[in-house]
Design an enzyme around this catalytic site. Structure first.
Site, PDB file in Angstrom:
ATOM      1  N   LYS A  94      -7.590  12.328  70.858  1.00 25.36           N
ATOM      2  CA  LYS A  94      -7.543  12.516  69.406  1.00 25.36           C
ATOM      3  C   LYS A  94      -7.073  11.230  68.727  1.00 25.36           C
ATOM      4  CE  LYS A  94      -8.565  16.948  69.256  1.00 25.36           C
ATOM      5  NZ  LYS A  94      -8.736  17.130  70.706  1.00 25.36           N
ATOM      6  N   ILE A 400     -37.550   8.315  51.246  1.00 24.86           N
ATOM      7  CA  ILE A 400     -37.160   8.863  49.947  1.00 24.86           C
ATOM      8  C   ILE A 400     -37.201   7.761  48.887  1.00 24.86           C
ATOM      9  CG2 ILE A 400     -35.380  10.125  48.670  1.00 24.86           C
ATOM     10  CD1 ILE A 400     -34.251  10.949  51.421  1.00 24.86           C
TER      11      ILE A 400
END
Length: 477
Positions: A94, A400
């Site tokens: 983590k 796009i």
């Protein structure tokens, strides 16, 4: 063999999706007289011996070993050595400190020889990048936890547009599906389903799923991808203190495999996508629009774009490459336009449109080139990749059209190499004056779909609510 290959080999060999945590936690260890480190080592090696035939990976938590000081880190290295070589190791670190990421990556991958690591995403791609320098290894990005105290952060600004899904979207841009994965802690199938829909091609490592046993089957079902894969499931921690550990893990493996088998059978019976809607006036690409929405390529809510503007929608066409049927439909839709044009070569704007240009090159039997996004400081230093002859005509394809910046810059690079560009074809036109902008630069623009056509179709089909549709209309005017 890289981590992804090693993991898949272990999954196949042991017929399991189970991952077992190897935590040097004295509170979990059966009470035994004697020196702590010695007892922990004996217990952890017992766990490995009992479970090696039934798991596909081991996951030691770094913090437990660090808490024991230098002796704990030495214990970790001995435990890593005791794990069978064919079973990969995911170090549950983590890690979230950008300043120590490079040195930690070198230590765990080179010195300790672990195969993958878990990382916190808050520092962004800059934090993850040092771990991705090692292409043979993997990184699991924590995108959701089951901690109650995290709800206000994870579901901000709203449950319909939560922060944790933004983490998922960003993480999927940081590396390939063979190197960057997701870690998800939840007991709620609806949360895992949302994440799976946003990342259909990513491997998901589950955690903290045993608080509500009744939802276990539902969690597995929604977490598996369409092929019945892509999920790693933790062994319950309370198993580790049981004398019949091996038998319990084996039985859990069989239970999960039954759920997996049922999921695969149901998926194979439902491979054909149906629109489940009948409109009196159908858009010619209605089914394609609905499929793009259903796999998460078209999303509605408040999304910050790369320009910094906030739009009422977000479009992510990168997912189509993991859906061959939809990808083929997209290519054919482009092809309908390109077949009416005159050109010698197809050029895709990197990086999003390179798969599209490749597909069109194969479909139309026209050679492909592409302008580099950045020119390398070594090698040929070419601006345009691919073979071509000066004076040839090139059609530019992009995904796009919002500001037109990327399409115009790409076309200008192509023209600088002595080629001609008359036409620019995009999949989705945002609308507004952008096509006029392209015409003012000397290019004829074409689009497969407009954003207005997409939203109208989705609203009429019931995929968009009245509020979502109204929000789009208000912001687009």
């Amino acid at each position: 063999m890289n981590f992804f290959q090693k993991l898949n080999h272990a999954i196949s060999q042991n017929q399991t999706l189970l991952v077992l945590g190897l935590d040097a936690n004295p509170e979990m260890m059966p009470s035994t007289p004697g020196e702590l480190i010695v007892n922990l080592e004996r217990w952890l090696k017992f766990i490995i011996d009992e479970t090696a035939p039934f798991v596909c990976a081991y996951k030691p938590t770094l913090g437990f070993y660090q808490a024991l000081g230098a002796a704990g880190l030495e214990l970790l290295q001995r435990i890593l050595t005791a794990i069978p070589a064919h079973i990969p190791v995911i170090l549950d670190a983590k890690h979230g400190d950008i300043n120590t990421s490079s040195i930690l990556a070198e230590t765990i991958f080179k010195t300790w020889q672990v195969d993958a690591v878990t990382l916190n995403p808050y520092s962004g791609q800059d934090h993850v990048a040092p771990f991705l320098v090692y292409p043979e290894h993997g990184a699991f990005i924590l995108c959701h936890t089951s901690n109650q105290g995290a709800i206000n952060l994870q579901e901000f600004p709203s449950r319909d547009n939560p922060f944790y899904l933004q983490v998922v979207k960003e993480a999927c841009t940081w590396g390939t599906p063979e190197q960057v994965f997701l870690e998800v802690g939840t007991t709620q199938p609806e949360i895992l389903k949302k994440i799976r829909n946003f990342a259909p091609e990513r491997l998901i490592l589950l955690r903290s799923i045993w608080e509500e046993k009744s939802q276990f089957s539902d969690l597995i079902t929604v977490g598996l991808n369409s092929h019945g894969e892509g999920l790693l499931i933790p062994v319950p921690q309370d198993f580790l203190s049981q004398p019949d550990l091996g038998a319990k893990v084996k039985n859990l493996r069989e239970e999960i495999n039954k759920i997996k088998q049922n999921h695969q059978q149901e998926s194979s019976q439902d491979e054909t996508w149906t629109a489940n809607v009948c409109l009196l006036k159908q858009h010619p690409h209605q089914d394609l629009i609905l499929q793009l929405f259903d796999i998460g390529c078209l999303m509605f809510g408040d999304y910050v774009q790369a320009s910094g503007e906030t739009f009422s929608y977000y479009i992510d066409l990168r997912k189509i490459i993991s859906n061959p049927n939809i990808f083929q439909q997209v290519i054919e839709a482009y092809g309908e336009i390109l077949k009416t044009l005159t050109f010698d070569r197809v050029a895709g704007i990197p990086y999003g449109s390179l798969p599209t240009a490749t597909g069109l090159s194969l479909l139309l039997n026209h050679p492909m080139i592409f302008p580099r996004k950045e020119v390398k400081a070594h090698g040929t230093r070419r601006v345009i990749e691919g073979n071509f002859q000066v004076g040839e005509t090139v059609v530019v394809v992009d995904d796009i059209l919002i500001s037109g910046k990327s399409a115009i810059e790409g076309a200008e690079k192509i023209k600088s190499a002595g080629l001609l560009v008359n036409d620019i074809v995009v999949f989705i036109d945002h609308g507004g004056p952008v096509k006029d902008k392209l015409r003012s630069h000397g290019y004829q623009p074409y689009s497969v779909l407009t954003l207005a056509e997409i939203t109208d179709t989705l609203y009429e089909a019931g995929r968009l609510t009245e509020a979502e549709y109204s929000c789009f209309l208000n912001r687009s005017h």
